[in-house]
Every structure is written in structure tokens, then in C-alpha cells.
Write an enzyme that holds these catalytic residues in place. Structure first.
Site, mmCIF file in Angstrom:
data_model
loop_
_atom_site.group_PDB
_atom_site.id
_atom_site.type_symbol
_atom_site.label_atom_id
_atom_site.label_comp_id
_atom_site.label_asym_id
_atom_site.label_seq_id
_atom_site.Cartn_x
_atom_site.Cartn_y
_atom_site.Cartn_z
ATOM 1 N N THR A 222 0.865 -1.197 0.000
ATOM 2 C CA THR A 222 0.000 0.000 0.000
ATOM 3 C C THR A 222 0.890 1.233 0.000
ATOM 4 O OG1 THR A 222 -1.829 -1.054 1.149
ATOM 5 C CG2 THR A 222 -1.574 1.311 1.518
ATOM 6 N N ARG A 250 -14.914 -6.148 0.442
ATOM 7 C CA ARG A 250 -14.224 -5.634 1.636
ATOM 8 C C ARG A 250 -13.535 -4.285 1.337
ATOM 9 N NH1 ARG A 250 -8.675 -4.121 2.957
ATOM 10 N NH2 ARG A 250 -8.343 -4.552 5.154
ATOM 11 N N VAL A 251 -13.673 -3.354 2.264
ATOM 12 C CA VAL A 251 -12.980 -2.070 2.177
ATOM 13 C C VAL A 251 -12.124 -1.924 3.428
ATOM 14 C CG1 VAL A 251 -13.250 0.433 2.092
ATOM 15 C CG2 VAL A 251 -14.831 -1.023 0.811
ATOM 16 N N ASP A 253 -8.899 0.415 5.617
ATOM 17 C CA ASP A 253 -8.794 1.722 6.267
ATOM 18 C C ASP A 253 -8.380 2.835 5.317
ATOM 19 O OD1 ASP A 253 -6.303 0.289 6.077
ATOM 20 O OD2 ASP A 253 -5.390 1.885 7.256
ATOM 21 N N GLY A 274 -1.217 -1.292 6.793
ATOM 22 C CA GLY A 274 -1.229 -2.446 7.696
ATOM 23 C C GLY A 274 -2.594 -3.115 7.656
HETATM 24 N N1 ASP Z 1 -4.233 -0.961 5.018
HETATM 25 C C1 ASP Z 1 -4.534 -1.626 3.781
HETATM 26 C C2 ASP Z 1 -5.902 -2.236 3.888
HETATM 27 O O1 ASP Z 1 -6.221 -2.775 4.940
HETATM 28 C C3 ASP Z 1 -3.561 -2.690 3.401
HETATM 29 C C4 ASP Z 1 -2.108 -2.402 3.649
HETATM 30 O O2 ASP Z 1 -1.762 -1.312 4.043
HETATM 31 O O3 ASP Z 1 -1.267 -3.313 3.443
HETATM 32 O O4 ASP Z 1 -6.621 -2.234 2.926
#
Ligand code: ASP
Length: 358
Positions: A222, A250-251, A253, A274
Site C-alpha cells: 500500500t 471488503r474495504v 482503512d 497495515g
Molecule cells: N491498510 C490496507 C488495507 O487494509 C492494506 C495495507 O496497508 O497493506 O486495505
């Protein structure tokens, strides 16, 4: 702060008395310097498992994005412009889990989320589940600037992008072999069904792509940017394919204002990466800014408080990058690595991957 402004007023008054109006005018405060910080995902990223080629490729990608944003700020551009410029580069870089190179859903699709927020106006725009817009960050910006809404999802968001003249692509544009292999590997491990290879994807290679086998190379990446421009305004943006093998629309953060993305000139600008479900429940980005705003905490201390105490206590993994209007820059993560980079006016570029780097 109050003492400082009282002192400032006193100095200005003395200047007026002693030197007259001309001297008072020359006492304008120095311009805040521009600064930019970005991440390219956090996770289990160990030096021992990273090939020198992969290490170099990630650093080159981070540097290119950093320099694109810095160039905007250097010529007096806005923090929102810088955030968008950097993220567009990362969205096109197949190494990162955003735009081209996004992870796949359990159904074998790329569904993209992004958000941007302007700290000066508190205007924000975000999109989720986009499948046809090449640059989700630019779409998030269009939502912020050209719609009455903050968040658009799915086919409606793509339709708005088209109406705004933003580049549309076939969903297969986002396909990359290494992410596909990552999905197949994860689904096989969990005994879940493997979806058909997406329409429009190139034929599978004869050999699996060993070259892109990095630590968790299939899962993370990300991207997010926080910037301060020379006008003193902060902004933040985030773009992602979400979590590999995600289910049913799914969505995470990233596109949720206050969770994965937040910016306010009253406090700070933050982009997170994360396990999104934890970041949503802790409203991580806004929580960090609230600690700065209401408790007067330093930016690094506020970021560490939320990542190393709150997020860790809840069992979540990940990290943030953050920027304050006074030029404080921070990053904090509770994983073994986070792809990251920063530079400020007159300073040297810093690019890091592992925990033991500064
Ligand atoms: N935070 C992102 C999500 O949960 C994924 C990531 O940062 O690796 O969609």
C-alpha cells in the site's frame, strides 16, 4: 505558543516605534519549509530474505516517487499536488500494492481504494472498489474537488471518473503475475477455491517468477504520502489494492477518512498501512492528530503512542507516516519493515526498508 506570539507582538511593536513601518514590514516570519514523507507498505520485511535486486528495485521506486512530489513542492506547488504526483508514480509501479500491481481479491479481481485530504480546508475525497480507473488517487481528488460527496464506491466511482475525463483502463491493466501467484499460493495454503485467471491477463509464464519472490512480496505495498508545502499547508493521501484474498467487497482503512488517511493544519497529516480492520477500529490517523492537537504531543511521540501501544495492544500490525504543519516528520511501525522515504527543503533524501535503518 501563546508566549511566542506575545513575544512576536512585542518585537513588532518595538520595531514600529524604533524603525517605523518600513522596518516592521521586513520582519515577516520565515516561510515554512516544504517537506514530504511517504510509505510503500509495512509488513514482515526482513533483510535476510530480500535479494539485492529486490532491495534496489524498491528503493528506486520509493526515490522516484519522492522526487516527483519534492519537485512539485520545490516549485511552490501545493501539498495536495505533491501527494497526488508521488502516488501516481507508485500506482504505476508494479512493485507496490496500488493501481498496477494491486493484490487480488479471493475472486481474482483488483479492487482499488484511495483517499486524499487537504489539511487547509478539511476537504476530503475517497473511493473504494474501483476497477477501471488507472489512477485511483486522482479519482479521490476529483471526488474532493468536483463532487458534493466525500466517498464514492464501485461502478459509480468509475462512472464518475469517466465523466471527469480520468483515464479508464481494462481491469486487466492492473494484473501482475507476481500478485496472481501470491493469490494462488495463499488460496492453496488455505484450501480455498482458485478463481479462473482473469480475462485479458497475459498467458502464464513457463516458470513461476522467482525474481519477484521477496519477503511477503505478494501481500504488501500500500502507498501513502504526507506533505507540507511552503504555504504551510499539509495534505495526506493513500492508495491500495487492500488485503490479498479479501472477500465480498471488503474495504480497508485507506479510503476511510480518519482511519488510514487524515490531514488538518490544526494538527497533522497521516497515511497508514497495515491490517486495515485494526486501523479502522482505532481511527489511527485521526487519533494521532488528536494527540497532537489536544494533548500537545510531539508528532513522533503521538505516532508511537498509537502504533506501539494502541495498535499493538489490539493485535494489529502496520505503520504510519506523518507530517505536521511546523515541519515535524515522523514514521512509526510495529512490523519488521516499512518501505519509506522522506526529504525536506535543503536536506538529504532518506530511503529505508528495514527496522534497523534510521
Ligand atoms: N491498510 C490496507 C488495507 O487494509 C492494506 C495495507 O496497508 O497493506 O486495505
Amino acid at each position: 505558543m501563546a508566549v511566542k506570539s506575545l513575544l512576536g507582538a512585542a518585537v513588532a511593536a518595538v520595531a514600529l516605534i524604533v524603525g517605523g513601518p518600513a522596518m516592521a514590514q521586513s520582519q515577516t516570519p520565515p516561510k515554512p519549509h516544504w517537506s514530504i514523507v511517504l510509505h510503500g507498505g509495512a509488513g514482515v520485511i526482513e533483510r535476510a530474505e530480500m535479494s539485492p535486486q529486490m532491495d534496489a528495485a524498491y528503493r528506486a521506486g520509493l526515490k522516484a516517487a519522492l522526487e516527483a512530489g519534492a519537485a512539485v513542492l520545490k516549485r511552490g506547488g501545493s501539498s495536495v499536488d505533491a501527494v497526488e504526483a508521488s502516488i501516481r508514480i507508485l500506482e504505476d509501479d508494479p512493485l507496490f500494492n496500488a493501481g498496477r500491481g494491486a493484490v487480488f481479491t479471493a475472486e481474482g479481481k483488483n479492487e482499488l481504494d484511495a483517499a486524499v485530504m487537504d489539511g487547509k480546508t478539511l476537504m476530503a475525497g475517497s473511493v473504494a472498489g474501483v476497477t477501471r480507473t488507472r489512477h485511483p488517487i486522482s479519482l479521490a481528488r476529483a471526488v474532493m474537488e468536483h463532487s458534493p460527496h466525500v466517498m464514492l464506491i464501485g461502478s459509480g466511482a468509475d462512472a464518475f471518473a469517466k465523466a471527469q475525463g480520468l483515464e479508464q483502463v481494462d481491469p486487466s491493466f492492473f494484473f501482475t503475475e507476481h500478485r496472481w501467484e501470491g493469490l494462488v499460493k495463499e488460496l492453496n495454503k488455505e484450501g480455498r477455491p482458485i478463481p479462473p485467471r482473469p480475462a485479458g491477463a497475459p498467458p502464464p509464464p513457463a516458470q513461476p517468477l522467482a525474481v519477484l519472490e521477496g519477503p511477503d512480496a505478494h501481500r504488501f505495498g500500500t502507498v501513502g504520502v504526507a506533505a507540507l508545502d511552503e504555504h504551510g499547508n499539509v495534505a495526506a493521501g493513500t492508495s491500495t489494492g487492500g488485503i490479498q484474498a479479501k472477500l465480498w467487497g471488503r474495504v480497508g482503512d485507506s479510503p476511510i477518512i480518519g482511519a488510514g488517511t487524515y490531514a488538518s493544519n490544526q494538527s497533522c497529516a497521516v497515511s497508514a498501512t497495515g491490517a486495515g480492520e485494526y486501523f479502522i477500529r482505532l481511527t489511527v490517523a485521526r487519533e494521532i492528530c488528536a494527540l497532537v492537537q489536544y494533548k500537545g504531543m510531539g508528532l513522533q511521540a503521538a505516532a508511537d503512542e498509537v502504533i506501539h501501544k494502541q495498535l499493538t495492544a489490539l493485535g494489529g500490525d502496520g505503520g504510519v507516516i506523518a507530517m505536521a504543519p511546523d515541519g515535524q516528520v515522523a514514521w512509526s511501525f510495529n512490523t519488521s519493515g516499512m518501505y519509506r522515504a522522506k526529504v525536506s527543503a535543503g536536506g538529504a533524501e532518506m530511503v529505508g526498508i528495514y527496522k534497523d535503518e534510521p
